[in-house]
Design a protein around this motif. Structure first.
Motif, PDB file in Angstrom:
ATOM      1  N   GLU A  75       0.829  -1.202   0.000  1.00 24.18           N
ATOM      2  CA  GLU A  75       0.000   0.000   0.000  1.00 24.18           C
ATOM      3  C   GLU A  75       0.865   1.255   0.000  1.00 24.18           C
ATOM      4  N   GLU A  76       1.905   1.240   0.826  1.00 27.06           N
ATOM      5  CA  GLU A  76       2.802   2.395   0.876  1.00 27.06           C
ATOM      6  C   GLU A  76       3.512   2.599  -0.459  1.00 27.06           C
ATOM      7  N   SER A  77       3.925   1.500  -1.086  1.00 27.99           N
ATOM      8  CA  SER A  77       4.576   1.591  -2.393  1.00 27.99           C
ATOM      9  C   SER A  77       3.616   2.119  -3.443  1.00 27.99           C
ATOM     10  N   ALA A  78       2.375   1.651  -3.400  1.00 29.88           N
ATOM     11  CA  ALA A  78       1.381   2.139  -4.357  1.00 29.88           C
ATOM     12  C   ALA A  78       1.128   3.625  -4.148  1.00 29.88           C
ATOM     13  N   ARG A  79       1.064   4.043  -2.890  1.00 34.19           N
ATOM     14  CA  ARG A  79       0.873   5.469  -2.592  1.00 34.19           C
ATOM     15  C   ARG A  79       2.054   6.280  -3.113  1.00 34.19           C
ATOM     16  N   GLN A  81       4.032   5.434  -5.522  1.00 32.32           N
ATOM     17  CA  GLN A  81       3.991   5.404  -6.980  1.00 32.32           C
ATOM     18  C   GLN A  81       2.975   6.421  -7.510  1.00 32.32           C
ATOM     19  N   ARG A  82       1.817   6.537  -6.842  1.00 35.29           N
ATOM     20  CA  ARG A  82       0.838   7.546  -7.261  1.00 35.29           C
ATOM     21  C   ARG A  82       1.410   8.952  -7.092  1.00 35.29           C
ATOM     22  N   ASP A  83       2.114   9.197  -5.983  1.00 36.89           N
ATOM     23  CA  ASP A  83       2.728  10.508  -5.767  1.00 36.89           C
ATOM     24  C   ASP A  83       3.768  10.804  -6.840  1.00 36.89           C
ATOM     25  N   ALA A  85       3.818   9.549  -9.864  1.00 38.70           N
ATOM     26  CA  ALA A  85       3.103   9.777 -11.126  1.00 38.70           C
ATOM     27  C   ALA A  85       2.536  11.196 -11.166  1.00 38.70           C
ATOM     28  N   ARG A  86       1.979  11.653 -10.020  1.00 38.57           N
ATOM     29  CA  ARG A  86       1.473  13.023  -9.967  1.00 38.57           C
ATOM     30  C   ARG A  86       2.609  14.020 -10.177  1.00 38.57           C
ATOM     31  N   SER A  87       3.749  13.767  -9.560  1.00 42.75           N
ATOM     32  CA  SER A  87       4.892  14.673  -9.710  1.00 42.75           C
ATOM     33  C   SER A  87       5.378  14.704 -11.154  1.00 42.75           C
ATOM     34  N   ASP A  89       3.546  14.100 -13.795  1.00 41.55           N
ATOM     35  CA  ASP A  89       2.555  14.857 -14.560  1.00 41.55           C
ATOM     36  C   ASP A  89       2.734  16.358 -14.353  1.00 41.55           C
TER      37      ASP A  89
END
Length: 159
Positions: A75-79, A81-83, A85-87, A89
């Motif tokens: 879960e922490e890794s997915a979070r 990874q989302r951060d 990806a946002r960065s 973008d």
């Protein structure tokens, strides 16, 4: 003589039956001893099985705890990874805005150069400085770089 022969045969049969009883008792004793040793082995085996079961339960609990830890890490890794990806973008948007600003700067410089060759440059108004230019969506360090490149005059017309 008949009676003596019957007594002798009876005595022989008695001795044979006593021998059979003795052999049967010895075999029964051996069977009892084997039964006791088998009962001890069964008790030891069941004790070993109980210890093995307890060890397996402990390992199962450890694996369950490790599984929970791994789920939390996933879960922490997915979070993260989302951060990321946002960065990425955000950086792409900033890059696109910067490319637009650089193109605008190039066109303004080329138009200024053509205007400078055609007519003398007018004096700059004292109230309009690069720091008073229209704010951009870009971060501060990018605006400073663009402002120091003297694009502030044409920035308002292209934004």
């Amino acid at each position: 003589m008949n009676l003596l022969l019957v007594n002798a045969i009876s005595a022989v049969f008695s001795l044979v039956s006593i021998g059979i009883v003795v052999v049967a008792l010895r075999k029964a004793t051996e069977m009892i001893r084997l039964g006791r040793s088998m009962a001890e082995q069964i008790a030891a085996s069941s004790d070993n099985l109980e210890r093995a079961l307890a060890a397996l339960k402990a390992e199962h609990d450890d694996f369950r705890d490790e599984s929970r830890k791994l789920d939390a890490r996933l879960e922490e890794s997915a979070r993260a990874q989302r951060d990321i990806a946002r960065s990425v973008d955000l950086m792409q948007r900033i890059r696109i805005e910067l490319q637009g600003d650089v193109r605008a700067m190039r066109t303004s410089i080329s138009s200024r150069n053509t205007a400078a060759t055609a007519a003398p440059a007018p004096a700059r108004a004292p109230e309009q400085t690069p720091s008073q230019a229209k704010p951009s969506k870009l971060p501060v360090f990018v605006r400073r770089t663009v402002a120091s490149a003297s694009v502030a005059d044409n920035f308002a017309t292209y934004s």
